[in-house]
Scaffold this motif. Structure first.
Motif, PDB file in Angstrom:
ATOM      1  N   LYS A 264       6.748   7.616  -0.748  1.00  0.00           N
ATOM      2  CA  LYS A 264       5.826   7.489  -1.873  1.00  0.00           C
ATOM      3  C   LYS A 264       4.699   6.518  -1.536  1.00  0.00           C
ATOM      4  O   LYS A 264       3.516   6.802  -1.792  1.00  0.00           O
ATOM      5  CB  LYS A 264       6.591   7.011  -3.107  1.00  0.00           C
ATOM      6  N   TYR A 267       2.520   8.119   1.058  1.00  0.00           N
ATOM      7  CA  TYR A 267       1.616   9.113   0.471  1.00  0.00           C
ATOM      8  C   TYR A 267       0.576   8.446  -0.431  1.00  0.00           C
ATOM      9  O   TYR A 267      -0.570   8.896  -0.510  1.00  0.00           O
ATOM     10  CB  TYR A 267       2.410  10.147  -0.323  1.00  0.00           C
ATOM     11  N   LYS A 268       1.046   7.379  -1.113  1.00  0.00           N
ATOM     12  CA  LYS A 268       0.112   6.642  -1.962  1.00  0.00           C
ATOM     13  C   LYS A 268      -1.000   6.036  -1.114  1.00  0.00           C
ATOM     14  O   LYS A 268      -2.182   6.064  -1.491  1.00  0.00           O
ATOM     15  CB  LYS A 268       0.876   5.547  -2.712  1.00  0.00           C
ATOM     16  N   TYR A 269      -0.581   5.489   0.043  1.00  0.00           N
ATOM     17  CA  TYR A 269      -1.572   4.910   0.956  1.00  0.00           C
ATOM     18  C   TYR A 269      -2.496   5.997   1.496  1.00  0.00           C
ATOM     19  O   TYR A 269      -3.723   5.850   1.516  1.00  0.00           O
ATOM     20  CB  TYR A 269      -0.854   4.193   2.102  1.00  0.00           C
ATOM     21  N   LEU A 270      -1.858   7.115   1.920  1.00  0.00           N
ATOM     22  CA  LEU A 270      -2.653   8.202   2.491  1.00  0.00           C
ATOM     23  C   LEU A 270      -3.590   8.816   1.457  1.00  0.00           C
ATOM     24  O   LEU A 270      -4.665   9.328   1.811  1.00  0.00           O
ATOM     25  CB  LEU A 270      -1.730   9.281   3.061  1.00  0.00           C
ATOM     26  N   SER A 271      -3.160   8.764   0.174  1.00  0.00           N
ATOM     27  CA  SER A 271      -4.017   9.335  -0.869  1.00  0.00           C
ATOM     28  C   SER A 271      -5.300   8.531  -1.052  1.00  0.00           C
ATOM     29  O   SER A 271      -6.254   9.010  -1.660  1.00  0.00           O
ATOM     30  CB  SER A 271      -3.249   9.396  -2.192  1.00  0.00           C
ATOM     31  N   LYS A 272      -5.306   7.304  -0.522  1.00  0.00           N
ATOM     32  CA  LYS A 272      -6.483   6.440  -0.660  1.00  0.00           C
ATOM     33  C   LYS A 272      -7.305   6.367   0.628  1.00  0.00           C
ATOM     34  O   LYS A 272      -8.340   5.701   0.653  1.00  0.00           O
ATOM     35  CB  LYS A 272      -6.041   5.019  -1.034  1.00  0.00           C
ATOM     36  N   ASP A 274      -9.290   7.959   3.998  1.00  0.00           N
ATOM     37  CA  ASP A 274     -10.006   9.091   4.589  1.00  0.00           C
ATOM     38  C   ASP A 274      -9.343   9.432   5.920  1.00  0.00           C
ATOM     39  O   ASP A 274      -9.255   8.582   6.818  1.00  0.00           O
ATOM     40  CB  ASP A 274     -11.478   8.729   4.806  1.00  0.00           C
ATOM     41  N   ASN A 281     -10.924   6.371   1.011  1.00  0.00           N
ATOM     42  CA  ASN A 281     -11.676   7.477   0.434  1.00  0.00           C
ATOM     43  C   ASN A 281     -12.224   7.041  -0.923  1.00  0.00           C
ATOM     44  O   ASN A 281     -12.055   5.887  -1.341  1.00  0.00           O
ATOM     45  CB  ASN A 281     -10.814   8.736   0.329  1.00  0.00           C
ATOM     46  N   PHE A 283     -11.299   7.749  -3.964  1.00  0.00           N
ATOM     47  CA  PHE A 283     -10.254   7.333  -4.917  1.00  0.00           C
ATOM     48  C   PHE A 283      -9.765   5.919  -4.608  1.00  0.00           C
ATOM     49  O   PHE A 283      -9.663   5.063  -5.491  1.00  0.00           O
ATOM     50  CB  PHE A 283      -9.086   8.326  -4.861  1.00  0.00           C
ATOM     51  N   GLY A 284      -9.484   5.668  -3.326  1.00  0.00           N
ATOM     52  CA  GLY A 284      -8.999   4.347  -2.940  1.00  0.00           C
ATOM     53  C   GLY A 284     -10.036   3.268  -3.162  1.00  0.00           C
ATOM     54  O   GLY A 284      -9.710   2.151  -3.596  1.00  0.00           O
TER      55      GLY A 284
END
Length: 429
Positions: A264, A267-272, A274, A281, A283-284
């Motif tokens: 989690k 993925y949370k890190y990757l979601s932010k 690029d 990115n 969002f982050g």
């Protein structure tokens, strides 16, 4: 299903207990036959051998039928029948495990009572090996009860006072005991029923339980305690097994949950992030800006810088996809290398990068942006048809209580103006 089994057990257990309690009466009885029908040796005695007038004679020795002619002529007239169970007046039978005597005695005569006696020999009490030294214990039998077979409890026997007085026996040792029975007999006690008496001794049986009722009941209790312990042990083992299994399952779930948490966070890190440049990115970066602005202290300056690669469409068309990706990574690294550790870089979109600069006034942000512009020129990035690739930027300080959206509009407008001027320049918003 388990509750049903427990209910069945609760119903059956009392029934089994009652059956076991009743089974005690069905257990075989311990028996010692002194005289049974025509078996057993006995002898008669009377005072005519010591100067009296009474006598005892056999009518049928095989069936132990005899006559007692009790006469006056002495202070203590007597006649009777006795038997030595072992043939010895010293070493007798241990009947201490017995608790009853079954008698079948036929009687005819004027007496209302006859005396049934037992002698138990204990040399420590009398200190004598005389024939009549054994403890004299007796019970008086009503002759009216002798028509049928009768059963006596050994607890009904009493020790004769004359015997206690004769041997000066202490009270603690004057109780009946039957651990060494040497003599058993029948005679008459005072007041003496003078006359002729016919007696037939058909049965003298000592009876005892192999297991007393008390021990039987204790055994049942012990049985249920043992059953309970076994049941509790099995249940505990099952519970322990289930607990161990559940513990392992919990550990597995905890490990799995930990992995999920790790994933989690990943993925949370990757979601932010690029994926191409490793910078934040959009969002982050938005979250980072909100966090900085929420914690911003009064008077603390914060600046924003929005970079854009000049003429990027032409650059991309000339470089190709793979070379363009590598170029964008280099640009991100160049911006990061010229920034402070508390600055936050993000690839905003395509060729645009945005830099959040806490503790930085607008003029310092401008200087930083221009330094990065010069570094871009010095890096001499090139593509087909041009000598170098340049960068432009819009800079603005975020006013107190100003939103990120408002501040972003200022740097976006400033960047647009820089592009309009041909690029490779920095404009304050």
């Amino acid at each position: 299903m388990k509750n049903r089994s427990n209910l069945v057990f609760l119903i059956i257990a009392p029934v089994i207990t009652l059956i076991l309690l009743g089974c005690h009466k069905l257990l075989p009885v311990r028996s010692v036959a002194i005289i049974a029908d025509s078996k057993g040796e006995a002898h008669l005695y009377a005072d005519n051998h010591s100067g009296g007038n009474s006598e005892a004679i056999w009518l049928d020795e095989k069936t132990h039928a005899w006559q007692c002619r009790l006469r006056t002529g002495t202070d203590f007239p007597f006649c009777g029948m006795s038997t030595l169970p072992t043939g010895s007046h010293i070493q007798g039978l241990d009947l201490s495990k017995m608790d009853k005597i079954r008698l079948h005695i036929g009687y005819s005569g004027p007496a209302k009572k006859i005396r049934f006696y037992i002698r138990n020999y204990d040399p420590e009490i009398t200190g004598s090996d005389e024939l009549d030294a054994g403890k004299f214990m007796f019970v008086q039998l009503n002759t009216s009860d002798l028509a049928d077979e009768i059963t006596l409890n050994l607890s009904e026997f009493s020790v004769a006072d004359w015997w206690i007085d004769r041997y000066d026996v202490p009270r603690s040792r004057a109780r009946p005991n039957f651990n060494n029975v040497v003599n058993i007999g029948i005679d008459f006690a005072s007041p003496f029923p003078y006359g002729d008496h016919i007696i037939a001794v058909r049965k003298i049986h000592f009876l005892g339980e192999w297991i007393t009722a008390e021990h039987w009941y204790l055994s049942i209790i012990a049985l249920w305690i043992t059953a309970f312990i076994i049941f509790a042990s099995v249940r505990w083992y099952q519970f322990y097994g289930h607990a161990l299994k559940n513990s392992r399952r919990i550990a597995e779930l905890a490990s799995y949950n930990e992995q999920l948490q790790t994933k989690k966070e990943e993925y949370k890190y990757l979601s932010k992030i690029d994926a191409l440049t490793g910078a934040l990115n959009r969002f982050g970066f938005t979250q980072a800006v909100e966090n900085v602005l929420d914690k911003r202290q009064p008077g603390e300056p914060v600046s924003l810088i929005l970079f854009s690669i000049d003429h990027f469409k032409r650059v991309k068309d000339n470089m190709g996809l793979n070379e363009t990706d590598a170029f964008l990574q280099k640009v991100a690294s160049l911006i990061a290398d010229n920034s402070r550790t508390n600055h936050v870089i993000s690839r905003w979109e395509g060729e645009e990068f945005i830099l959040l600069c806490p503790d930085t006034v607008g003029s310092s942000g401008y200087i930083l942006a221009d330094q990065i512009r010069k570094s871009m020129v010095a890096a001499a990035f090139s593509h087909r048809g041009a000598s170098s690739i340049t960068i432009s930027a819009g800079v603005a300080e975020i006013d107190p209580n100003e939103s990120f959206a408002s501040a972003f509009k200022k740097i976006d407008d400033a960047l647009f103006k820089a592009r309009s001027l041909g690029g490779n320049c920095i404009i304050m918003g």
